[in-house]
Design a protein around this motif. Structure first.
Motif, PDB file in Angstrom:
ATOM      1  N   LYS A   1      24.580  20.642  15.413  1.00  0.00           N
ATOM      2  CA  LYS A   1      23.383  19.267  15.372  1.00  0.00           C
ATOM      3  C   LYS A   1      24.302  18.474  14.380  1.00  0.00           C
ATOM      4  O   LYS A   1      23.742  17.093  14.810  1.00  0.00           O
ATOM      5  N   LEU A   2      24.555  18.466  12.919  1.00  0.00           N
ATOM      6  CA  LEU A   2      24.573  18.324  11.678  1.00  0.00           C
ATOM      7  C   LEU A   2      26.291  16.908  11.978  1.00  0.00           C
ATOM      8  O   LEU A   2      26.892  16.546  11.695  1.00  0.00           O
ATOM      9  N   LYS A   3      26.839  17.261  13.379  1.00  0.00           N
ATOM     10  CA  LYS A   3      28.098  16.299  14.207  1.00  0.00           C
ATOM     11  C   LYS A   3      29.354  16.521  12.909  1.00  0.00           C
ATOM     12  O   LYS A   3      30.353  16.074  12.641  1.00  0.00           O
ATOM     13  N   SER A   4      29.045  17.918  11.983  1.00  0.00           N
ATOM     14  CA  SER A   4      30.216  18.331  11.216  1.00  0.00           C
ATOM     15  C   SER A   4      31.282  18.964  11.550  1.00  0.00           C
ATOM     16  O   SER A   4      30.653  20.108  12.086  1.00  0.00           O
TER      17      SER A   4
ATOM     18  N   VAL B   1      35.715  21.689   3.629  1.00  0.00           N
ATOM     19  CA  VAL B   1      34.463  20.498   2.445  1.00  0.00           C
ATOM     20  C   VAL B   1      35.727  20.087   1.622  1.00  0.00           C
ATOM     21  O   VAL B   1      35.471  18.880   0.874  1.00  0.00           O
TER      22      VAL B   1
ATOM     23  N   ARG C   1      24.573   8.118   9.998  1.00  0.00           N
ATOM     24  CA  ARG C   1      23.273   9.171   9.708  1.00  0.00           C
ATOM     25  C   ARG C   1      23.441  10.144  11.245  1.00  0.00           C
ATOM     26  O   ARG C   1      24.326   9.814  12.149  1.00  0.00           O
ATOM     27  N   GLY C   2      22.845  11.393  10.465  1.00  0.00           N
ATOM     28  CA  GLY C   2      22.754  12.051  11.415  1.00  0.00           C
ATOM     29  C   GLY C   2      24.360  13.532  11.076  1.00  0.00           C
ATOM     30  O   GLY C   2      24.391  14.453  11.514  1.00  0.00           O
ATOM     31  N   THR C   3      24.815  12.367  10.154  1.00  0.00           N
ATOM     32  CA  THR C   3      26.294  13.778   9.825  1.00  0.00           C
ATOM     33  C   THR C   3      25.969  14.067   8.263  1.00  0.00           C
ATOM     34  O   THR C   3      25.043  13.504   7.509  1.00  0.00           O
ATOM     35  N   ALA C   4      26.449  14.448   7.780  1.00  0.00           N
ATOM     36  CA  ALA C   4      26.355  15.643   6.087  1.00  0.00           C
ATOM     37  C   ALA C   4      26.970  15.352   5.850  1.00  0.00           C
ATOM     38  O   ALA C   4      29.114  15.305   6.290  1.00  0.00           O
ATOM     39  N   CYS C   5      27.266  16.162   5.187  1.00  0.00           N
ATOM     40  CA  CYS C   5      28.552  15.539   3.855  1.00  0.00           C
ATOM     41  C   CYS C   5      29.548  16.975   3.937  1.00  0.00           C
ATOM     42  O   CYS C   5      29.105  17.759   4.823  1.00  0.00           O
ATOM     43  N   PRO C   6      30.519  16.136   3.565  1.00  0.00           N
ATOM     44  CA  PRO C   6      30.977  14.900   3.561  1.00  0.00           C
ATOM     45  C   PRO C   6      31.340  14.195   4.411  1.00  0.00           C
ATOM     46  O   PRO C   6      32.743  12.771   4.471  1.00  0.00           O
ATOM     47  N   GLY C   7      30.910  14.216   5.339  1.00  0.00           N
ATOM     48  CA  GLY C   7      31.160  12.897   6.717  1.00  0.00           C
ATOM     49  C   GLY C   7      30.562  11.549   6.332  1.00  0.00           C
ATOM     50  O   GLY C   7      31.355  10.242   5.991  1.00  0.00           O
TER      51      GLY C   7
ATOM     52  N   ASN D   1      38.389  12.358  -0.438  1.00  0.00           N
ATOM     53  CA  ASN D   1      37.247  10.864  -0.400  1.00  0.00           C
ATOM     54  C   ASN D   1      37.522  10.572  -1.425  1.00  0.00           C
ATOM     55  O   ASN D   1      37.372   9.402  -1.705  1.00  0.00           O
TER      56      ASN D   1
ATOM     57  N   GLN E   1      38.223  17.872   1.917  1.00  0.00           N
ATOM     58  CA  GLN E   1      37.577  16.612   2.602  1.00  0.00           C
ATOM     59  C   GLN E   1      37.547  15.542   1.777  1.00  0.00           C
ATOM     60  O   GLN E   1      37.488  14.455   1.147  1.00  0.00           O
ATOM     61  N   THR E   2      36.366  16.205   0.607  1.00  0.00           N
ATOM     62  CA  THR E   2      35.969  15.522  -0.398  1.00  0.00           C
ATOM     63  C   THR E   2      36.358  14.916  -1.603  1.00  0.00           C
ATOM     64  O   THR E   2      36.539  14.084  -1.698  1.00  0.00           O
TER      65      THR E   2
END
Lengths: 138, 77
Positions: free
Chosen positions: A75-78, A23, B9-15, A30, A26-27
């Protein structure tokens, strides 16, 4: 950190710490912040070739929370930490270095490491390259 | 000037911010990025990114847990 770099000493190879690293890297990418990751100690196995596929060590006593977290992240597609690192390298200036002491101790050559590992370097070289920014120990 | 819609939508940080960066790399000054997201972090993250990269955060709207962030590209050199 304005204008500087983020330098992460990745020392712990448990999955929670690896996600934290993913995280942050990647941040930073960004935000256009150059990142260097120095891999050492128990994080080394995760950075062997294909090591990320089996290096899902859960910190003792945290099985249930890690499982809950993993389900939530899916679920968050992370992506997992390895995908985050790969994405960060696509969009930003991210270098990954293996600690030469640990590579020597574990008899690892560069060809045996994850392709994202740019080089095997010593602590002095890392400290020198990190002198323009913030150092974080994970 | 081009308007680019980004569905995070549906993705989370940092996406979501990564989705912005991917669009930004192809954009030119004057272009507008409109980002739809469900991650509440997008409010502060998009502001931080705009401040750092000298792009303009035009608007942030929230409705029923969905955020629409509008960014004008001004930071390309």
């Amino acid at each position: 950190m304005a204008g500087g770099s983020l330098n992460i000493i990745m020392s712990t190879g448990t999955v929670d710490k690896l996600i934290n690293m993913g995280v942050l890297v990647q941040t930073a990418a960004n935000l256009g912040v150059p990142v260097r990751v120095f891999v050492t100690a128990t994080a080394v196995p995760a950075f062997k070739k294909d090591g990320y596929k089996s290096a899902n060590v859960v910190p003792y006593g945290f099985n249930s929370v890690i499982n809950e977290m993993a389900v939530g992240l899916q679920k968050l597609k992370s992506g997992d930490w390895h995908e985050m690192l790969k994405t960060a390298r696509e969009i930003g200036e991210v270098k990954v270095y293996m600690c030469s002491l640990m590579a020597g101790a574990m008899n690892l050559k560069k060809s045996e490491l994850d392709p994202m590992v740019d080089d095997i370097i010593g602590a002095a070289a890392f400290m020198q390259s990190a002198s323009d920014g913030q150092v974080m120990f994970i | 000037m081009v308007t680019v819609n980004i569905d995070s939508r549906g993705t989370a940080c940092p996406g979501p911010l990564t989705d912005i960066i991917r669009a930004y790399k192809k954009a030119s000054n004057g272009d507008i990025l409109v980002v739809m997201a469900t991650d509440p972090g997008i409010k502060a993250d998009s502001k931080s990114w705009c401040d750092r990269t000298k792009n303009q955060l035009v608007d942030v709207k929230e409705k029923n847990g969905e955020y629409t962030v509008t960014i004008k590209i001004t930071g390309k050199s």
